[in-house]
Design a protein around this motif. Sequence first.
Motif, PDB file in Angstrom:
ATOM      1  N   THR A   1     -42.401  11.703  64.453  1.00  0.00           N
ATOM      2  CA  THR A   1     -40.849  12.259  64.552  1.00  0.00           C
ATOM      3  C   THR A   1     -40.960  13.559  64.124  1.00  0.00           C
ATOM      4  N   ILE A   2     -40.524  14.578  64.669  1.00  0.00           N
ATOM      5  CA  ILE A   2     -40.294  15.889  64.519  1.00  0.00           C
ATOM      6  C   ILE A   2     -38.861  16.349  63.903  1.00  0.00           C
ATOM      7  N   TYR A   3     -38.875  16.918  62.731  1.00  0.00           N
ATOM      8  CA  TYR A   3     -37.743  17.356  62.037  1.00  0.00           C
ATOM      9  C   TYR A   3     -37.393  18.754  62.311  1.00  0.00           C
ATOM     10  N   ALA A   4     -36.029  19.403  62.415  1.00  0.00           N
ATOM     11  CA  ALA A   4     -35.830  20.595  62.299  1.00  0.00           C
ATOM     12  C   ALA A   4     -34.968  21.103  61.006  1.00  0.00           C
ATOM     13  N   VAL A   5     -35.397  22.143  60.367  1.00  0.00           N
ATOM     14  CA  VAL A   5     -35.036  22.336  59.196  1.00  0.00           C
ATOM     15  C   VAL A   5     -34.310  23.963  59.018  1.00  0.00           C
ATOM     16  N   ASN A   6     -32.922  23.909  58.881  1.00  0.00           N
ATOM     17  CA  ASN A   6     -32.235  25.074  58.694  1.00  0.00           C
ATOM     18  C   ASN A   6     -32.654  25.762  57.557  1.00  0.00           C
ATOM     19  N   LEU A   7     -33.220  26.952  57.919  1.00  0.00           N
ATOM     20  CA  LEU A   7     -33.930  28.110  56.928  1.00  0.00           C
ATOM     21  C   LEU A   7     -32.998  28.680  55.963  1.00  0.00           C
ATOM     22  N   ALA A   8     -31.651  28.604  56.347  1.00  0.00           N
ATOM     23  CA  ALA A   8     -30.762  28.984  55.517  1.00  0.00           C
ATOM     24  C   ALA A   8     -30.185  28.104  54.486  1.00  0.00           C
ATOM     25  N   SER A   9     -29.620  26.953  55.199  1.00  0.00           N
ATOM     26  CA  SER A   9     -29.062  26.042  54.273  1.00  0.00           C
ATOM     27  C   SER A   9     -29.808  25.014  53.866  1.00  0.00           C
ATOM     28  N   GLY A  10     -31.046  24.614  54.502  1.00  0.00           N
ATOM     29  CA  GLY A  10     -31.882  23.611  53.951  1.00  0.00           C
ATOM     30  C   GLY A  10     -31.448  22.284  54.609  1.00  0.00           C
ATOM     31  N   ALA A  11     -30.592  22.292  55.441  1.00  0.00           N
ATOM     32  CA  ALA A  11     -30.049  20.952  56.106  1.00  0.00           C
ATOM     33  C   ALA A  11     -31.423  20.656  57.140  1.00  0.00           C
ATOM     34  N   VAL A  12     -31.561  19.323  57.225  1.00  0.00           N
ATOM     35  CA  VAL A  12     -32.473  18.681  58.183  1.00  0.00           C
ATOM     36  C   VAL A  12     -31.944  17.580  58.938  1.00  0.00           C
ATOM     37  N   THR A  13     -32.276  17.750  60.439  1.00  0.00           N
ATOM     38  CA  THR A  13     -31.933  16.768  61.385  1.00  0.00           C
ATOM     39  C   THR A  13     -33.196  16.620  62.199  1.00  0.00           C
ATOM     40  N   ARG A  14     -33.099  15.473  62.699  1.00  0.00           N
ATOM     41  CA  ARG A  14     -33.828  14.724  63.371  1.00  0.00           C
ATOM     42  C   ARG A  14     -34.048  15.424  65.035  1.00  0.00           C
ATOM     43  N   PHE A  15     -34.884  16.176  65.328  1.00  0.00           N
ATOM     44  CA  PHE A  15     -35.238  17.007  66.379  1.00  0.00           C
ATOM     45  C   PHE A  15     -35.760  16.165  67.628  1.00  0.00           C
ATOM     46  N   ALA A  16     -36.705  15.328  67.415  1.00  0.00           N
ATOM     47  CA  ALA A  16     -37.376  14.447  68.392  1.00  0.00           C
ATOM     48  C   ALA A  16     -37.963  13.051  67.530  1.00  0.00           C
ATOM     49  N   GLU A  17     -37.312  11.650  67.909  1.00  0.00           N
ATOM     50  CA  GLU A  17     -37.924  10.722  67.354  1.00  0.00           C
ATOM     51  C   GLU A  17     -39.386  10.573  67.824  1.00  0.00           C
ATOM     52  N   GLY A  18     -39.980   9.785  66.853  1.00  0.00           N
ATOM     53  CA  GLY A  18     -41.332   9.509  67.255  1.00  0.00           C
ATOM     54  C   GLY A  18     -41.550   8.141  67.762  1.00  0.00           C
ATOM     55  N   GLY A  19     -42.699   7.924  68.248  1.00  0.00           N
ATOM     56  CA  GLY A  19     -42.998   6.568  68.815  1.00  0.00           C
ATOM     57  C   GLY A  19     -42.810   6.241  70.398  1.00  0.00           C
TER      58      GLY A  19
END
Length: 472
Positions: free
Chosen positions: A229-247
Amino acid sequence: MRTRLHSALLGAALLSAAATAGGASTPALAPASTPLSATAALRDPAGQVLGTATFQQVGPGVRVTVNVSGLQPGQHGMHVHENGRCTPGVDAATNTTVPFGGAGGHFDPGQSRNHDHPQADNTVGHGGDLPMLTVGADGRGQATFSTDKLSLTGQAGILNRSLVIHAQPDDYRSDPAGRSGARERCGVITRDAFSVRDYPLPGPQDFPEGVAVDAARGVAYTGSAATGTIYAVNLASGAVTRFAEGGGQGRASALGLKVDAQGRVWAAGGASGTVSVLRPDGFPVAILTTPKSPNAYVNDLTPAPDGHVYVTDSSRPVIFRVTPDLKLSAWLDLTGTPIRYAPGINLNGIVATPDGRALLTVQLNTGDLWRIDLRTRAVTRVMTGLTRGDGLLLDGRTLYVVRNAEQVVTKVTLNADSTRGTVVAEEPLMGLRFPTTLAAIGRDLIVVQGQLNKLQGGIPETPFRLTRFPKF
């Protein structure tokens, strides 16, 4: 599916330097201070501060001074514990919840799994086994000592771990804690006058490995060595979302990551032998496959000024290349070059010099830094001594080398043609946990605390995190 790692290196299939980025929306942090020192405020189970401990780096070891009050007269066992948590938790010795159980067991950098005397080598006994504290009739205790079993940096680093004082004397024999009784005081060992920003990650078993920055979007990407899985981290807020699921799409792990000029995310697939290319919305553009092999370990990759992307394999002695039209092929057979592959993790992090003349890559199991000429394909050794070298980041003539089991980021100054390098500084931050790679964010750096040494056994400190700090 968990990533297959070479057992000889305890999960050290590590990698990638991330893309340099400027203009992030959050400001640079305050610069680091010197010399290296730390403090622990010693609290009782009710949270009241009833003492302090100070730690100063002296040569390879530390000088420790402890002052505490409110204890029963006599001798008290004293130890450095694994985790930086002075919270209730389960004591493995009794399988019950106890005050300061969150500190975990004794710090054991030599993996001795044995409680022993404070003079015992770390391969024989816990590094955290310390001299006892003697408390007088007034309930006050004071101790000053130096030890080479511990450090504020490197494999024996105690930053962001805990100092615990127990109720009873230590017999220096009985596992796991010398029959020293209840935990009566605890303090987290915190580096003095140093600021970082942590970006916590949500997955309790993700074991992040790579990091890459998209400055235009203000996002850092990090990939899981365990799930892909690849996560995207907002560098200003720190919010984390799933950019692309692994597997899916053959990506069971995501190791080295890069962002190219089109905003696409590239991911090295480890034992799957693949390179994934994803659009800025996470949709797969291509899954590129290296020749099938039971020994594949595609570890890191780097875009180069010539428009190609170059890829390391830590098990097979070859550099792969991906052309601008996304065709992958073997570019350089390393057999017959000065690079000698051996058991374990070989070539790992890789970067291209800005002038387009060369690649730089580090060999984890030897500590050698290599230069590969992009025109002649000639291979030369730049320097040695970068033991456990993992991810790389090139910033002008400054090369940052993440050294995972050494738990430091090493700064190397290169000469004009990148044929020689000199170590000029090493940075442990607030206590790194098996760091894997780093990226640039304007005037700051961001490092992955991957804990891959616990991927095949052990309890990681969660949440996993990326840590941001000033360039040094």
